[in-house]
Scaffold this motif. Structure first.
Motif, mmCIF file in Angstrom:
data_model
loop_
_atom_site.group_PDB
_atom_site.id
_atom_site.type_symbol
_atom_site.label_atom_id
_atom_site.label_comp_id
_atom_site.label_asym_id
_atom_site.label_seq_id
_atom_site.Cartn_x
_atom_site.Cartn_y
_atom_site.Cartn_z
ATOM 1 N N LYS A 183 14.276 21.733 -7.278
ATOM 2 C CA LYS A 183 13.663 20.402 -7.180
ATOM 3 C C LYS A 183 13.196 20.109 -5.755
ATOM 4 C CE LYS A 183 15.079 16.664 -9.213
ATOM 5 N NZ LYS A 183 14.028 16.267 -10.177
ATOM 6 N N GLU A 184 13.973 20.506 -4.772
ATOM 7 C CA GLU A 184 13.596 20.284 -3.373
ATOM 8 C C GLU A 184 12.313 21.031 -3.029
ATOM 9 O OE1 GLU A 184 17.003 21.462 -1.146
ATOM 10 O OE2 GLU A 184 18.189 19.705 -1.724
ATOM 11 N N LYS A 185 12.197 22.279 -3.499
ATOM 12 C CA LYS A 185 10.985 23.053 -3.220
ATOM 13 C C LYS A 185 9.780 22.462 -3.943
ATOM 14 C CE LYS A 185 13.221 27.478 -2.199
ATOM 15 N NZ LYS A 185 13.365 28.907 -2.586
ATOM 16 N N LEU A 186 9.982 22.006 -5.168
ATOM 17 C CA LEU A 186 8.894 21.382 -5.908
ATOM 18 C C LEU A 186 8.423 20.098 -5.237
ATOM 19 C CD1 LEU A 186 10.185 21.858 -9.579
ATOM 20 C CD2 LEU A 186 8.322 23.106 -8.489
ATOM 21 N N SER A 187 9.341 19.375 -4.641
ATOM 22 C CA SER A 187 8.986 18.097 -4.011
ATOM 23 C C SER A 187 8.068 18.282 -2.802
ATOM 24 C CB SER A 187 10.253 17.344 -3.593
ATOM 25 O OG SER A 187 10.908 18.017 -2.539
ATOM 26 N N ARG A 188 8.020 19.490 -2.243
ATOM 27 C CA ARG A 188 7.160 19.732 -1.077
ATOM 28 C C ARG A 188 5.704 19.994 -1.460
ATOM 29 N NH1 ARG A 188 11.367 24.214 0.886
ATOM 30 N NH2 ARG A 188 13.178 22.861 1.243
ATOM 31 N N LEU A 189 5.451 20.266 -2.728
ATOM 32 C CA LEU A 189 4.100 20.641 -3.143
ATOM 33 C C LEU A 189 3.100 19.500 -2.955
ATOM 34 C CD1 LEU A 189 4.725 22.722 -6.383
ATOM 35 C CD2 LEU A 189 4.234 23.551 -4.082
ATOM 36 N N GLU A 190 3.533 18.269 -3.200
ATOM 37 C CA GLU A 190 2.613 17.138 -3.102
ATOM 38 C C GLU A 190 2.008 17.026 -1.710
ATOM 39 O OE1 GLU A 190 2.477 12.342 -4.021
ATOM 40 O OE2 GLU A 190 4.141 13.554 -4.753
ATOM 41 N N SER A 191 2.834 17.228 -0.676
ATOM 42 C CA SER A 191 2.317 17.146 0.691
ATOM 43 C C SER A 191 1.354 18.290 0.982
ATOM 44 C CB SER A 191 3.471 17.148 1.703
ATOM 45 O OG SER A 191 4.206 18.353 1.613
ATOM 46 N N VAL A 212 -3.565 38.244 -7.261
ATOM 47 C CA VAL A 212 -2.432 37.456 -6.777
ATOM 48 C C VAL A 212 -1.136 37.961 -7.393
ATOM 49 C CG1 VAL A 212 -3.732 35.364 -6.237
ATOM 50 C CG2 VAL A 212 -2.912 35.730 -8.565
ATOM 51 N N ARG A 213 -0.034 37.793 -6.666
ATOM 52 C CA ARG A 213 1.259 38.284 -7.146
ATOM 53 C C ARG A 213 1.841 37.397 -8.237
ATOM 54 N NH1 ARG A 213 4.912 38.845 -2.009
ATOM 55 N NH2 ARG A 213 3.862 36.865 -1.558
ATOM 56 N N CYS A 214 1.554 36.095 -8.157
ATOM 57 C CA CYS A 214 2.051 35.136 -9.145
ATOM 58 C C CYS A 214 0.868 34.541 -9.899
ATOM 59 C CB CYS A 214 2.833 34.016 -8.464
ATOM 60 S SG CYS A 214 4.253 34.582 -7.503
ATOM 61 N N ILE A 215 1.099 34.097 -11.129
ATOM 62 C CA ILE A 215 0.017 33.450 -11.871
ATOM 63 C C ILE A 215 0.236 31.942 -11.994
ATOM 64 C CG2 ILE A 215 -0.366 35.555 -13.196
ATOM 65 C CD1 ILE A 215 0.681 33.932 -15.657
ATOM 66 N N GLY A 216 1.456 31.470 -11.747
ATOM 67 C CA GLY A 216 1.755 30.046 -11.862
ATOM 68 C C GLY A 216 1.254 29.276 -10.656
ATOM 69 N N PRO A 221 2.178 26.423 -9.263
ATOM 70 C CA PRO A 221 3.178 25.973 -8.288
ATOM 71 C C PRO A 221 3.583 27.093 -7.325
ATOM 72 C CG PRO A 221 3.765 25.223 -10.482
ATOM 73 C CD PRO A 221 2.635 26.178 -10.652
ATOM 74 N N ASN A 222 3.734 28.305 -7.835
ATOM 75 C CA ASN A 222 4.109 29.433 -6.991
ATOM 76 C C ASN A 222 2.976 29.828 -6.050
ATOM 77 O OD1 ASN A 222 6.615 29.578 -8.254
ATOM 78 N ND2 ASN A 222 5.897 31.017 -9.807
ATOM 79 N N ILE A 223 1.733 29.755 -6.542
ATOM 80 C CA ILE A 223 0.578 30.100 -5.702
ATOM 81 C C ILE A 223 0.434 29.102 -4.564
ATOM 82 C CG2 ILE A 223 -1.939 30.242 -5.686
ATOM 83 C CD1 ILE A 223 -1.716 31.360 -8.573
ATOM 84 N N VAL A 224 0.523 27.809 -4.873
ATOM 85 C CA VAL A 224 0.388 26.776 -3.838
ATOM 86 C C VAL A 224 1.521 26.876 -2.826
ATOM 87 C CG1 VAL A 224 0.370 24.285 -3.398
ATOM 88 C CG2 VAL A 224 -0.891 25.217 -5.354
ATOM 89 N N ALA A 225 2.741 27.131 -3.305
ATOM 90 C CA ALA A 225 3.905 27.205 -2.413
ATOM 91 C C ALA A 225 3.909 28.477 -1.579
ATOM 92 C CB ALA A 225 5.189 27.123 -3.229
ATOM 93 N N GLY A 226 3.222 29.514 -2.055
ATOM 94 C CA GLY A 226 3.232 30.780 -1.345
ATOM 95 C C GLY A 226 4.491 31.585 -1.574
ATOM 96 N N GLU A 227 5.264 31.207 -2.577
ATOM 97 C CA GLU A 227 6.482 31.929 -2.943
ATOM 98 C C GLU A 227 6.818 31.611 -4.398
ATOM 99 O OE1 GLU A 227 10.310 30.443 -1.613
ATOM 100 O OE2 GLU A 227 9.309 28.751 -0.639
ATOM 101 N N GLU A 231 8.530 33.265 -13.800
ATOM 102 C CA GLU A 231 7.378 33.486 -14.655
ATOM 103 C C GLU A 231 7.717 34.570 -15.686
ATOM 104 O OE1 GLU A 231 4.010 32.607 -11.188
ATOM 105 O OE2 GLU A 231 4.093 34.571 -12.167
ATOM 106 N N CYS A 232 7.459 34.290 -16.950
ATOM 107 C CA CYS A 232 7.665 35.257 -18.022
ATOM 108 C C CYS A 232 6.294 35.566 -18.626
ATOM 109 C CB CYS A 232 8.602 34.699 -19.092
ATOM 110 S SG CYS A 232 10.276 34.382 -18.487
ATOM 111 N N ILE A 233 5.789 36.753 -18.323
ATOM 112 C CA ILE A 233 4.418 37.094 -18.669
ATOM 113 C C ILE A 233 4.384 38.163 -19.758
ATOM 114 C CG2 ILE A 233 2.174 37.804 -17.734
ATOM 115 C CD1 ILE A 233 3.438 35.248 -16.476
ATOM 116 N N GLN A 234 3.502 37.947 -20.750
ATOM 117 C CA GLN A 234 3.199 38.894 -21.812
ATOM 118 C C GLN A 234 4.451 39.384 -22.548
ATOM 119 O OE1 GLN A 234 0.188 38.685 -22.407
ATOM 120 N NE2 GLN A 234 -0.377 40.344 -23.762
ATOM 121 N N SER A 235 4.883 40.635 -22.353
ATOM 122 C CA SER A 235 6.021 41.166 -23.107
ATOM 123 C C SER A 235 7.342 40.496 -22.727
ATOM 124 C CB SER A 235 6.145 42.681 -22.895
ATOM 125 O OG SER A 235 6.368 42.981 -21.530
#
Length: 379
Positions: free
Chosen positions: A346-354, A300-304, A306-312, A317-321
């Motif tokens: 916040k608007e994009k996060l609010s769509r995750l629940e649905s 997957v391109r993202c590890i978070g 919220p990003n995986i569920v949203a598809g964007e 994300e700040c990974i490793q180094s």
């Protein structure tokens, strides 16, 4: 028999146990679980904290412990002959236990499946062959198990269910007035370094450094660390002493209700933060050997989450180094200084629940378990 090896699994399985107790009168529940499951009647066979490890190298160093645990749990299957084995995530131990249960004719209910969409796709075939019922918590997961024999359902995500139950009693995190920049008031920042000792030790110093850097530009910044009660107080105190950063030991949902931004270690907490509509920066750091192995296997391109569920990528994300104090501060500063970015996030996060649906997974899983219990009692 239940097996949940980490704090989030302990919390989610505790709700299943509570419902199951009303469906299976006089039932005895035993296995591996933490304080939440034990409060609902689980009799633990081994201490819980020892299971709470992560990473290839870290797990490798604990191989003798896990071999001993498997032997103890298989012996418990033979001694007690449970009506069902309930595997709650934790595939490294639960997949071998699932095989052993299958050999003995013990039905296996799997709740919170391995992330086969990210790596180790072959695990889908293993669950499809040996499990008796598979409950997926993300809607896109069920398709990975459909080609195989085991019945599979999207049961809903436990965090959505939990938030529905407490929404009325918690205040929504406040926004600054429309005519003021976000940085003009006491912005409340939460640091959520994880629930495992290795996670906290690896990432909390960088999170604290980021908070101190942010305070230089935003003197009113109020910073609080979410402390996992299963971990030693000293693990946090040695990093936070003298910084003016507070420790919070209550449920994460209560802290998030009083938070406007967060630095969060990758894992379930990122999804809980997203469902609370709190803009965040996701951080992750592990040993180099674990990271190199994971980088080769993960698809997957993202590890978070919220990003995986949203598809964007809706949050950074700040990974490793890149999981440094300076980089974390830079990413969070953008939320503090740009009201437009803050509101859009916040608007994009609010769509995750649905996207995650309105089901009650504890109810669906408990009913599935009760069904196998009834079948066993009729034989």
């Amino acid at each position: 028999m239940f097996v949940a090896g980490d704090p989030s699994g302990d919390q989610h399985a505790s709700h299943v146990l509570r419902r199951l107790a009303t469906l299976v009168r006089g039932g005895n529940f035993f296995g591996i679980g933490g304080p939440a499951m034990q409060s609902q009647g689980l009799v633990p066979l081994m201490p819980f904290e020892a299971f709470n490890t992560m990473g290839f190298w870290e797990v490798l160093s604990h191989v003798p412990f896990f071999l001993k645990a498997k032997k103890r749990l298989v012996a418990a299957m033979d001694e007690y002959r449970p009506a069902a084995l309930v595997c709650v995530d934790y595939p490294g131990l639960n997949i071998p236990l699932m095989r052993e249960a299958h050999k003995r004719g013990i039905p296996v209910v799997w709740y919170i499946v391995p992330q086969v969409w990210a790596w180790k796709k072959k695990r889908a075939a293993l669950l499809g062959r040996y499990a008796s019922y598979i409950g997926c918590v993300f809607p896109f997961e069920a398709g990975y198990f459909k080609p195989f024999a085991a019945p599979v359902s999207f049961v809903g995500h436990p965090l959505v269910e939990a938030m529905e139950g407490r929404a009325a009693s918690l205040p929504e995190n406040a926004l600054p007035p429309d005519n003021a920049p976000i940085g003009a008031h006491a912005f409340r920042l939460s640091l959520v370094p994880g629930s495992r000792r290795q996670e906290v030790a690896a990432i909390l110093p960088s999170m604290v450094k980021a908070a101190l850097l942010l305070r230089k530009d935003h003197p009113g910044l109020a910073v609080t660390v979410s402390r996992c009660k299963n971990l030693p107080h000293a693990l946090y105190q040695k990093v936070c002493t003298g910084t003016g950063i507070a420790l919070f030991e209550g449920p994460l949902c209560e802290l998030l209700a009083e938070t406007e931004g967060a630095l969060v270690t990758s894992g379930t907490a990122t999804l809980e933060t997203a469902l609370a509509k709190v803009p965040m920066v996701i951080a992750y750091r592990t040993s180099q050997i674990t990271y190199r192995l994971m980088k080769r296997m993960i698809r997957v391109r993202c590890i978070g989450l919220p990003n995986i569920v949203a598809g964007e990528k809706i949050v950074p994300e700040c990974i490793q180094s890149e999981a440094t104090g300076q980089k974390l501060a830079q990413e969070m500063s953008a939320f503090i200084t740009s009201k437009d970015l803050y509101r859009r996030t916040k608007e994009k996060l609010s769509r995750l629940e649905s996207l995650l649906g309105g089901k009650q997974p504890s109810k669906e899983i408990a009913e599935a378990i009760a069904g196998f219990v009834r079948k066993q009692s009729m034989q």
